[in-house]
Write a protein that holds these residues in place. Structure first.
Motif, short mmCIF file in Angstrom:
data_model
loop_
_atom_site.label_atom_id
_atom_site.label_comp_id
_atom_site.label_asym_id
_atom_site.label_seq_id
_atom_site.Cartn_x
_atom_site.Cartn_y
_atom_site.Cartn_z
N GLY A 103 78.77 65.95 5.00
CA GLY A 103 79.44 64.96 6.14
C GLY A 103 78.85 63.71 6.13
O GLY A 103 79.66 62.52 6.00
N ASN A 104 77.61 63.60 5.97
CA ASN A 104 76.92 62.25 5.93
C ASN A 104 77.35 61.60 4.70
O ASN A 104 77.79 60.16 4.68
CB ASN A 104 75.52 62.23 6.16
N LYS A 105 77.27 62.01 3.52
CA LYS A 105 77.78 61.47 2.37
C LYS A 105 79.08 60.93 2.29
O LYS A 105 79.71 60.11 1.86
CB LYS A 105 77.50 62.47 1.04
N PHE A 106 80.04 62.09 3.07
CA PHE A 106 81.64 61.71 3.05
C PHE A 106 81.92 60.40 3.91
O PHE A 106 82.69 59.54 3.33
CB PHE A 106 81.95 62.91 3.52
N VAL A 107 81.11 60.21 4.95
CA VAL A 107 81.35 59.16 5.74
C VAL A 107 80.91 58.13 5.02
O VAL A 107 81.64 56.79 4.96
CB VAL A 107 80.53 59.24 7.02
N ASP A 108 79.95 57.93 4.36
CA ASP A 108 79.45 56.90 3.51
C ASP A 108 80.62 56.52 2.50
O ASP A 108 80.72 55.23 2.15
CB ASP A 108 78.04 56.91 3.02
N ASP A 109 80.85 57.43 1.78
CA ASP A 109 81.76 57.38 0.77
C ASP A 109 83.01 56.67 1.10
O ASP A 109 83.86 55.84 0.15
CB ASP A 109 81.97 58.50 -0.34
N GLN A 110 83.66 57.22 2.16
CA GLN A 110 85.01 57.04 2.69
C GLN A 110 84.92 55.59 3.43
O GLN A 110 86.08 55.02 3.42
CB GLN A 110 85.54 58.02 3.53
N ALA A 111 83.95 55.19 4.12
CA ALA A 111 83.93 54.16 4.77
C ALA A 111 85.02 53.84 5.73
O ALA A 111 85.80 52.77 5.43
CB ALA A 111 83.74 52.81 3.77
N PRO A 112 85.14 54.67 6.51
CA PRO A 112 86.30 54.66 7.61
C PRO A 112 86.37 53.10 8.37
O PRO A 112 87.39 52.63 8.41
CB PRO A 112 85.97 55.50 8.55
N TRP A 113 85.14 52.65 8.48
CA TRP A 113 85.33 51.07 8.93
C TRP A 113 86.05 50.05 8.03
O TRP A 113 86.75 49.24 8.46
CB TRP A 113 83.90 50.50 9.18
N ALA A 114 85.96 50.29 6.70
CA ALA A 114 86.70 49.45 5.66
C ALA A 114 88.15 49.92 5.76
O ALA A 114 89.04 49.14 5.56
CB ALA A 114 85.99 49.68 4.45
N GLN A 156 91.85 60.82 9.34
CA GLN A 156 91.46 62.12 8.75
C GLN A 156 90.04 62.19 8.59
O GLN A 156 89.59 63.15 8.39
CB GLN A 156 92.38 62.11 7.20
N VAL A 157 89.40 61.19 8.18
CA VAL A 157 87.75 60.99 7.91
C VAL A 157 87.32 61.53 9.25
O VAL A 157 86.51 62.51 9.35
CB VAL A 157 87.43 59.73 7.59
N ILE A 158 87.73 60.80 10.37
CA ILE A 158 87.09 61.25 11.72
C ILE A 158 87.09 62.57 12.05
O ILE A 158 86.38 63.45 12.43
CB ILE A 158 87.67 60.36 12.78
N TYR A 159 88.61 63.09 12.00
CA TYR A 159 88.87 64.63 12.22
C TYR A 159 87.95 65.41 11.27
O TYR A 159 87.29 66.60 11.64
CB TYR A 159 90.31 64.94 12.06
N ALA A 160 87.95 65.28 10.01
CA ALA A 160 87.19 66.03 9.20
C ALA A 160 85.71 66.25 9.41
O ALA A 160 85.15 67.33 9.35
CB ALA A 160 87.47 65.78 7.58
#
Length: 548
Positions: A440-451, A463-467
């Motif tokens: 999950g931590n890697k997923f957030v960094d890779d997906q960069a929802p802020w970007a 989808q990122v936040i829900y997952a």
């Protein structure tokens, strides 16, 4: 988390049909306050009991104290006390520590209780009438600390006990009543062959097979000149030996309050016992003597005896004389129950010896719970407030693509973790759950929802936040038998009115239990638009105590 139960003697397809689950700790010897080893076994029993409650099984968790025998009598006499008043002072130390550790036992049996006397007496006559008890002469070396006669091969130099090497065994030559253990050699060997899971783990099973293969000898079940215990029903000049008495405490504890203390009443609802959790030092009594006694009384056998390893501190055997001990009360006071429960279940393979090192303890807790799990929840909640108005995104688990890495891992995580719980592989429970958090931590960094948000990709952000939130929720649920308070904090921040400590119940039938909570073992059940709690640290970072 509703995987099939792998440990039933008759079938491997029994989990949700099994209406009751009974687990016991040893009945701890009340000659001293509880130590970290006692806490270790009891934490494990509570974890497996909580897991079965989540499975909607009716659960009975038994613990208690063994308050008879020469060791207690001598300890009390050395303090100028009578054994009963001495035990009355010691026993609250056990119940207090279990409360501190958030252990939710159902029955606490004291072997000095009058219902236990009635059960022991009835059981004795049952075995006596069968002809499996007789009067004989006992000669041999006796370890008071073990409350056991020792074979020469089991002793160290100068007849010191291998388990208590600073104690010299005492030579005894006296008349005792004996139980005909030798009559049950073949039946025990057949039991071990037909039910290979009866003794676990394999290293313990092999120890028992080796012991039994050398030939079983009848064992003494009475002592003379001992006041601390029940008199032998047919001969009051003898006192029933502590192990023949204490093991029956498991049956006495099955009695519902206010019912007549008879074997029939005790065995009516919660018998046979599913799991005895013990330390490896008392394996022989539970895996050899106990099933033979039950065979003699023509009673069903327990399903599993699991003997865990010993604990060391900083790689060295613990002992009061060396000053190398762990005070479990101080440990919980300093770090909290969830921290203690997590370390001993996650970092030590249950069944093998394990070590406690305070620096490693703090590092593990900070890395797993404060950094990986806590930070993932905190940072994602803050994004949910920033991008989704403080609510779960308005989507469902079904809306997340199947190739989403968190959904793919979470899809069968509940079943995998359930198998680990059933196997008492608590370290694998932690490893499996934390693997989803690390991803999950890697997923957030890779997906960069802020970007993604800056690019106007609101659907992708949601989808990122829900997952991530759903993955944290699933892990909290799966770890709740181990860290219930931490799981409560996570669930509450995710907007659920849930108290994992309120799962403590032991109804008579499954129909008395509501079932919907089982679905929480599945990935994708976080409700859309659910209001979220304020982001708060769920686990405060630990610091080493300052020493002078």
């Amino acid at each position: 988390m509703n995987s099939d139960h792998p440990n039933r003697a008759s079938t491997d397809q029994h989990s949700l049909e099994q209406q009751t689950f009974t687990v016991t700790t040893p009945l701890y010897y009340a000659n001293a306050l509880p130590h970290i080893g006692s806490a270790y076994t009891t934490i494990a029993a509570d974890v497996i009991a909580r897991f079965h409650r989540l499975q909607n099984h009716a659960v009975l968790m038994i613990t208690g104290t063994d308050e008879h025998g020469q060791k207690i009598q001598r300890t009390a006499e050395s303090l100028g006390r009578d054994p009963q008043s001495y035990c009355d002072e010691i026993v609250p130390g056990f119940t207090h520590l279990w409360h501190q550790l958030n252990i939710q036992y159902d029955r606490f049996i004291r072997t000095t209780a009058s219902p236990h006397h009635a059960i022991v007496k009835e059981f004795f006559y049952r075995v006596w009438d069968r002809g499996d008890i007789y009067l004989g002469q006992q000669k041999g070396w006796y370890c008071v600390a073990c409350e056991e006669f020792k074979e020469e091969r089991d002793l160290l130099e100068q007849h010191h006990c291998a388990i208590h090497p600073k104690r010299q065994a005492e030579w005894r030559d006296e008349q005792n009543y004996f139980f005909r253990l030798s009559n049950y050699q073949e039946r025990l060997e057949a039991l071990y062959q037909e039910q290979p899971n009866f003794i676990q783990p394999d290293i313990r099973r092999n120890e028992v097979l080796s012991f039994v293969s050398q030939g079983l000898r009848d064992f003494s079940i009475s002592r003379v000149g001992l006041e601390c215990g029940f008199p032998v029903p047919i001969d009051p000049s003898h006192t029933i030996y502590v192990w023949f008495d204490a093991l029956l405490g498991y049956i006495t504890a099955l009695l519902d309050p206010d019912v007549e203390p008879t074997l029939e009443n005790a065995l009516a609802k919660w018998y046979p016992i599913n799991l005895h959790l013990i330390g490896k030092d008392i394996l022989r009594f539970h895996a050899v003597y106990w099933p033979a006694m039950l065979m003699a009384a023509e009673l069903p056998l327990p399903q599993r005896v699991f003997g865990h390893g010993f604990l060391t501190k900083d790689g060295v055997k613990m002992g009061k004389s060396s000053g190398n001990t762990i005070d479990p009360v101080q440990l919980v006071d300093r770090y909290g129950s969830d921290a203690v429960r997590y370390y001993f279940m996650k970092e030590i393979e249950f069944g093998r010896d394990g070590d406690f090192n305070e620096t490693r303890f703090i590092h593990i807790l900070n890395a797993d719970l404060a950094n990986d799990l806590g930070n993932l929840l905190n940072r994602t909640l803050k994004m949910a407030y920033r991008y989704c108005e403080g609510r779960v995104p308005n989507i469902s688990g079904a809306d997340i693509p199947d190739d989403n890495v968190l959904k793919a891992i979470g899809a069968d995580l509940g079943d995998r973790v359930a198998r680990h719980y059933y196997a008492l592989a608590f370290h694998q429970v932690g490893d499996a759950a934390l693997s989803l958090i690390k991803m999950g931590n890697k997923f957030v960094d890779d997906q960069a929802p802020w970007a993604l948000y800056k690019q106007g990709e609101q659907q992708a952000v949601e989808q990122v936040i829900y997952a991530v939130l759903e993955s944290v929720r699933l892990v909290a649920y799966l770890l709740s038998p181990i860290v219930p308070n931490l799981s409560n904090a996570i669930y509450q921040q995710l907007g659920f009115a849930v108290d994992f400590n309120a799962q403590h119940r032991h109804p008579q039938t499954l129909s008395d239990v509501s079932t919907p909570f089982v679905i929480h073992a599945n990935w994708g059940i976080l409700p859309a638009n659910q209001a979220l709690g304020d982001p708060q640290p769920i686990f405060q970072r630990l610091e080493l105590p300052i020493t002078a």
